[in-house]
Design a protein around this motif. Structure first.
Motif, short mmCIF file in Angstrom:
data_model
loop_
_atom_site.label_atom_id
_atom_site.label_comp_id
_atom_site.label_asym_id
_atom_site.label_seq_id
_atom_site.Cartn_x
_atom_site.Cartn_y
_atom_site.Cartn_z
N ILE A 117 0.74 -1.44 -0.12
CA ILE A 117 -0.09 0.41 -0.05
C ILE A 117 1.03 1.19 0.01
O ILE A 117 1.99 1.25 1.07
N THR A 118 0.49 2.09 -1.10
CA THR A 118 1.42 3.18 -1.00
C THR A 118 0.55 4.30 -0.25
O THR A 118 -0.22 4.01 1.04
N PRO A 119 0.94 5.59 0.32
CA PRO A 119 0.85 6.41 1.28
C PRO A 119 -0.65 7.39 0.92
O PRO A 119 -0.32 6.95 -0.81
N GLY A 120 -0.89 8.27 1.33
CA GLY A 120 -1.86 8.90 0.40
C GLY A 120 -1.35 9.99 0.00
O GLY A 120 0.01 10.73 0.39
N ASN A 121 -2.55 10.53 -0.56
CA ASN A 121 -2.14 12.11 -1.65
C ASN A 121 -3.11 12.81 -1.93
O ASN A 121 -3.93 12.28 -2.30
N ARG A 122 -2.35 13.95 -1.41
CA ARG A 122 -3.88 15.26 -1.48
C ARG A 122 -4.40 15.43 -3.08
O ARG A 122 -4.47 16.02 -3.47
N SER A 123 -5.21 14.07 -3.43
CA SER A 123 -5.84 14.67 -4.75
C SER A 123 -7.26 13.48 -4.96
O SER A 123 -7.14 12.54 -4.15
N ALA A 124 -8.02 13.83 -6.05
CA ALA A 124 -8.92 13.03 -6.29
C ALA A 124 -8.88 11.90 -6.65
O ALA A 124 -9.37 10.80 -5.81
N HIS A 125 -7.74 11.44 -7.19
CA HIS A 125 -6.84 10.04 -8.25
C HIS A 125 -5.60 10.30 -7.94
O HIS A 125 -5.24 11.83 -7.93
N TYR A 126 -5.16 8.79 -7.80
CA TYR A 126 -3.63 8.78 -7.44
C TYR A 126 -2.79 9.30 -8.58
O TYR A 126 -3.38 8.77 -9.43
N PRO A 127 -1.58 10.41 -8.96
CA PRO A 127 -1.36 10.08 -10.22
C PRO A 127 -0.63 9.64 -10.60
O PRO A 127 -0.36 8.46 -9.53
N ASP A 128 -0.98 9.41 -11.50
CA ASP A 128 -0.14 8.04 -12.74
C ASP A 128 1.09 8.58 -12.87
O ASP A 128 1.77 7.67 -13.01
N ASP A 129 1.74 10.03 -12.51
CA ASP A 129 2.88 10.19 -13.10
C ASP A 129 3.60 9.90 -12.11
O ASP A 129 5.57 10.65 -12.09
N LEU A 130 3.01 10.00 -10.55
CA LEU A 130 4.28 9.43 -9.67
C LEU A 130 5.33 7.83 -9.45
O LEU A 130 6.88 8.65 -9.22
N GLY A 131 5.14 7.42 -10.63
CA GLY A 131 5.65 6.24 -10.51
C GLY A 131 6.37 5.54 -9.05
O GLY A 131 5.91 5.47 -8.00
N MET A 132 7.56 6.18 -8.80
CA MET A 132 8.50 5.50 -7.10
C MET A 132 8.54 6.62 -6.61
O MET A 132 8.39 6.51 -5.74
N SER A 133 7.85 7.77 -7.21
CA SER A 133 8.27 9.11 -6.09
C SER A 133 7.06 8.76 -4.45
O SER A 133 5.98 8.09 -4.62
N ASN A 134 7.06 9.78 -3.90
CA ASN A 134 6.48 9.62 -3.03
C ASN A 134 5.02 9.51 -2.69
O ASN A 134 5.31 11.53 -3.24
N PRO A 135 4.04 9.68 -2.16
CA PRO A 135 2.99 10.71 -2.29
C PRO A 135 3.10 11.86 -1.48
O PRO A 135 4.09 11.98 -0.66
N ASP A 136 1.76 13.24 -1.30
CA ASP A 136 2.31 13.89 -0.96
C ASP A 136 2.06 14.06 0.43
O ASP A 136 2.32 15.27 1.70
N HIS A 137 1.27 12.67 0.85
CA HIS A 137 0.65 13.33 2.29
C HIS A 137 1.94 12.16 3.30
O HIS A 137 0.70 11.85 4.26
N ARG A 138 2.50 11.95 2.48
CA ARG A 138 3.47 10.61 3.04
C ARG A 138 4.28 10.66 4.40
O ARG A 138 3.81 9.85 5.45
N ALA A 139 4.37 11.72 5.10
CA ALA A 139 5.22 12.13 6.02
C ALA A 139 4.15 11.99 6.80
O ALA A 139 4.30 11.93 8.48
N GLU A 140 3.65 13.12 6.77
CA GLU A 140 2.26 12.96 8.32
C GLU A 140 1.32 11.92 8.39
O GLU A 140 0.66 11.98 9.54
N GLU A 141 1.30 10.66 7.46
CA GLU A 141 1.29 9.75 7.92
C GLU A 141 1.86 8.34 8.77
O GLU A 141 1.74 8.05 9.42
N TYR A 142 2.94 8.71 7.78
CA TYR A 142 4.41 7.53 8.57
C TYR A 142 4.95 8.01 9.71
O TYR A 142 5.65 6.73 10.02
N ASP A 143 5.01 9.52 9.58
CA ASP A 143 6.38 9.87 10.61
C ASP A 143 5.07 10.29 12.13
O ASP A 143 6.47 10.07 12.64
N ALA A 144 3.95 9.93 12.12
CA ALA A 144 3.12 10.45 13.33
C ALA A 144 2.65 9.49 14.16
O ALA A 144 2.62 7.56 13.74
N LEU A 145 3.34 9.63 15.31
CA LEU A 145 3.22 8.46 16.30
C LEU A 145 1.59 8.26 16.55
O LEU A 145 1.64 7.07 17.51
N ASP A 146 0.41 9.15 16.57
CA ASP A 146 -0.46 8.14 17.05
C ASP A 146 -1.24 7.30 16.20
O ASP A 146 -0.21 6.61 15.44
#
Length: 326
Positions: A117-146
């Motif tokens: 599963i990928t991290p979330g991206n702030r968009s209506a649909h997951y961008p097709d051009d991201l490839g192996m790059s990180n979606p833009d909501h990764r830090a807010e999800e992955y690096d949080a301790l809650d």
């Protein structure tokens, strides 16, 4: 299997001592991570898009790996891996589906369903051009301790799998893993929900201050992952089996020193066990193994070790020929 991992580390160190034999961070994949003749391939379904209620306004992709040996007659084990776009990359360092194909085929781990599963991206649909790059909501999800990411997985995503597959309920048959911030995310999920995930794979884990936010504008301070060693020392022991991997040339920046942070995690886990022993505590203990290398912030070492990590995690589990508890 721990002895095997130690032997690998010693072999790497011996080779490194020979001038010109290898460069730091060079960890070639073994045959266990490559497509093998005569080994049936499980199917990789997806990508599917998923909109989370917990993380409203984000969209993510996920893939499901179904081994050939799964027929629904027995509950399957589960492996969840973060940064699914990299975990499933057929030319990447992890190649998780190849490893599962090979190890399940030989009965070295149980029949296992994979969720990548990928991290979330702030968009209506997951961008097709991201490839192996990180979606833009990764830090807010992955690096949080809650517990928000854990709630998303347990309450929203896993029910999608439960509707289609027969999965083992025993947390000892469920592993969650990742690399970098995906690794601390995996640890956080198991930390909050050891009743769901009993095994953790942590590669180049970001147990650093990426998620830290100072108190300001009337909002309280938000802790970062560098708090974890202290939390481990001062909290009840969770019944977790944890594998830590990192390299001596990992990142050192404003967020922290990755290799030192991982060593602090290992020390905290060992201290928690020793303290419980000294107190005569009859509760659980952390089951921990680690491999330190000379790599940087790369999936290469962890990817090379992944087959042995999975064997170690499931070293006492029923194999493909036996039903896991469920």
């Amino acid at each position: 299997m721990l002895a095997t991992l130690v032997a690998i580390a010693l072999c790497i160190a011996d080779v490194a001592a020979q001038p010109g034999a290898r460069q730091p961070g060079d960890y070639p994949l073994t045959a266990d991570s490559r497509v093998q003749a005569g080994v049936p391939h499980g199917r990789l379904e997806g990508p599917f898009e998923f909109h989370s209620r917990v993380f409203a306004g984000t969209v993510r992709r996920y893939w499901i790996y179904v081994p050939v040996q799964y027929d629904g007659s027995r509950p399957a084990s589960l492996l969840v891996f973060q940064d699914g776009q990299r975990a499933t990359n057929p030319q990447g360092s992890l190649r998780v589906q190849n490893v599962l194909d090979n190890l399940i085929h030989r009965g070295e781990i149980p029949v296992t369903i994979g969720l990548f599963i990928t991290p979330g991206n702030r968009s209506a649909h997951y961008p097709d051009d991201l490839g192996m790059s990180n979606p833009d909501h990764r830090a807010e999800e992955y690096d949080a301790l809650d517990d928000r990411y854990a709630r998303m997985l347990v309450e929203e995503v896993l029910p999608l799998l439960d509707a289609r597959f027969r999965l083992a309920d025993d947390p000892a048959q469920r592993a969650i893993g990742g690399t970098s911030s995906g690794a601390i995310c995996a640890f956080t999920v198991a930390w909050h929900r050891p009743d769901v995930f009993g095994k953790v794979i942590s590669m180049i884990g970001s147990y650093t201050s990426i998620g830290y936010r100072p108190a300001q504008d009337g909002k309280p301070m938000v802790p970062g992952g560098d708090l974890y060693p202290g939390l481990v020392r001062k909290s009840p022991i969770r019944p977790l089996r944890i594998f830590l991997q990192d390299g001596a040339n990992d990142l050192d920046n404003e967020h922290g020193h990755w290799f030192l942070a991982n060593q602090q995690m290992l020390a905290a886990l060992h201290w928690a066990n020793a303290h419980a022993d000294s107190e005569g505590d009859r509760g659980p203990r952390y089951d921990v193994a680690h491999a330190w290398g000379d790599g940087g912030h790369s999936d290469a070492h962890g990817g090379a070790l992944l087959p042995d990590i999975l064997r170690w995690l499931w070293r006492d589990a029923p194999t493909a020929a036996e039903p896991p508890a469920g």
